[in-house]
Design a protein around this motif. Sequence first.
Motif, PDB file in Angstrom:
ATOM      1  N   TYR A 179       0.835  -1.204   0.000  1.00 49.75           N
ATOM      2  CA  TYR A 179       0.000   0.000   0.000  1.00 49.75           C
ATOM      3  C   TYR A 179       0.865   1.247   0.000  1.00 49.75           C
ATOM      4  O   TYR A 179       2.054   1.210   0.325  1.00 49.75           O
ATOM      5  N   ALA A 180       0.239   2.354  -0.368  1.00 47.12           N
ATOM      6  CA  ALA A 180       0.840   3.681  -0.293  1.00 47.12           C
ATOM      7  C   ALA A 180      -0.188   4.609   0.343  1.00 47.12           C
ATOM      8  O   ALA A 180      -1.378   4.508   0.053  1.00 47.12           O
ATOM      9  N   LEU A 181       0.291   5.483   1.219  1.00 49.71           N
ATOM     10  CA  LEU A 181      -0.582   6.445   1.884  1.00 49.71           C
ATOM     11  C   LEU A 181      -0.171   7.844   1.440  1.00 49.71           C
ATOM     12  O   LEU A 181       0.964   8.260   1.644  1.00 49.71           O
ATOM     13  N   LEU A 182      -1.101   8.531   0.802  1.00 45.37           N
ATOM     14  CA  LEU A 182      -0.857   9.849   0.224  1.00 45.37           C
ATOM     15  C   LEU A 182      -1.704  10.891   0.923  1.00 45.37           C
ATOM     16  O   LEU A 182      -2.920  10.748   1.016  1.00 45.37           O
ATOM     17  N   GLU A 183      -1.052  11.961   1.377  1.00 43.22           N
ATOM     18  CA  GLU A 183      -1.764  13.097   1.949  1.00 43.22           C
ATOM     19  C   GLU A 183      -2.107  14.078   0.835  1.00 43.22           C
ATOM     20  O   GLU A 183      -1.455  14.103  -0.217  1.00 43.22           O
ATOM     21  N   SER A 184      -3.114  14.894   1.053  1.00 45.25           N
ATOM     22  CA  SER A 184      -3.630  15.760  -0.013  1.00 45.25           C
ATOM     23  C   SER A 184      -2.634  16.788  -0.521  1.00 45.25           C
ATOM     24  O   SER A 184      -2.756  17.275  -1.638  1.00 45.25           O
ATOM     25  N   ASP A 185      -1.595  17.115   0.272  1.00 45.88           N
ATOM     26  CA  ASP A 185      -0.606  18.100  -0.172  1.00 45.88           C
ATOM     27  C   ASP A 185       0.529  17.478  -0.988  1.00 45.88           C
ATOM     28  O   ASP A 185       1.476  18.162  -1.357  1.00 45.88           O
ATOM     29  N   GLY A 186       0.429  16.176  -1.275  1.00 43.29           N
ATOM     30  CA  GLY A 186       1.453  15.515  -2.062  1.00 43.29           C
ATOM     31  C   GLY A 186       2.494  14.773  -1.234  1.00 43.29           C
ATOM     32  O   GLY A 186       3.450  14.236  -1.785  1.00 43.29           O
ATOM     33  N   HIS A 187       2.312  14.736   0.072  1.00 46.71           N
ATOM     34  CA  HIS A 187       3.243  13.989   0.924  1.00 46.71           C
ATOM     35  C   HIS A 187       2.892  12.508   0.879  1.00 46.71           C
ATOM     36  O   HIS A 187       1.788  12.114   1.240  1.00 46.71           O
TER      37      HIS A 187
END
Length: 158
Positions: free
Chosen positions: A73-81
Amino acid sequence: MTYRIRPFRVDDADAVAQVMSAAIQQIGPRAYSPEQVAAWRARHPGAERFVERFEAGDSILVAVDTDDMPVAYALLESDGHLDHLYCHPHHTRRGLADRLLAEADRLANSLGADRLYTEASELARAAFQRAGYRVLHRRDFELDGVPIHNFAMEKDIS
């Protein structure tokens, strides 16, 4: 084995937490000491934290096997982090990191981010570099008094 990538569902939380734990405990020792692995593992959440982050708006992309069981899996925050990228040890070297990173690019772009950035472990750095990230610098720090390092990396996607 055939894999596909889909969005996280709340009922994936336990399996995703197990992927992360197995990756840290079994793959981590390839580049980090037992003390570093223990400190790293102690800092990561259980299943409930994945649900909280998902409900707070973070995007979690899940690679699943033919039984729809999460294996990476990958966890992406809305600011691109890009905060997490983990693959279960039994499913490494099958292109899952590359596929998750490519999907994270598309998702971040659709969210309006102009760059992606992360703090990549020694072990994940090569996958990020293959995906076009560049190393900004090595980050040396302590986790619970244990020296450890990772790499600040970023990629322009505008």
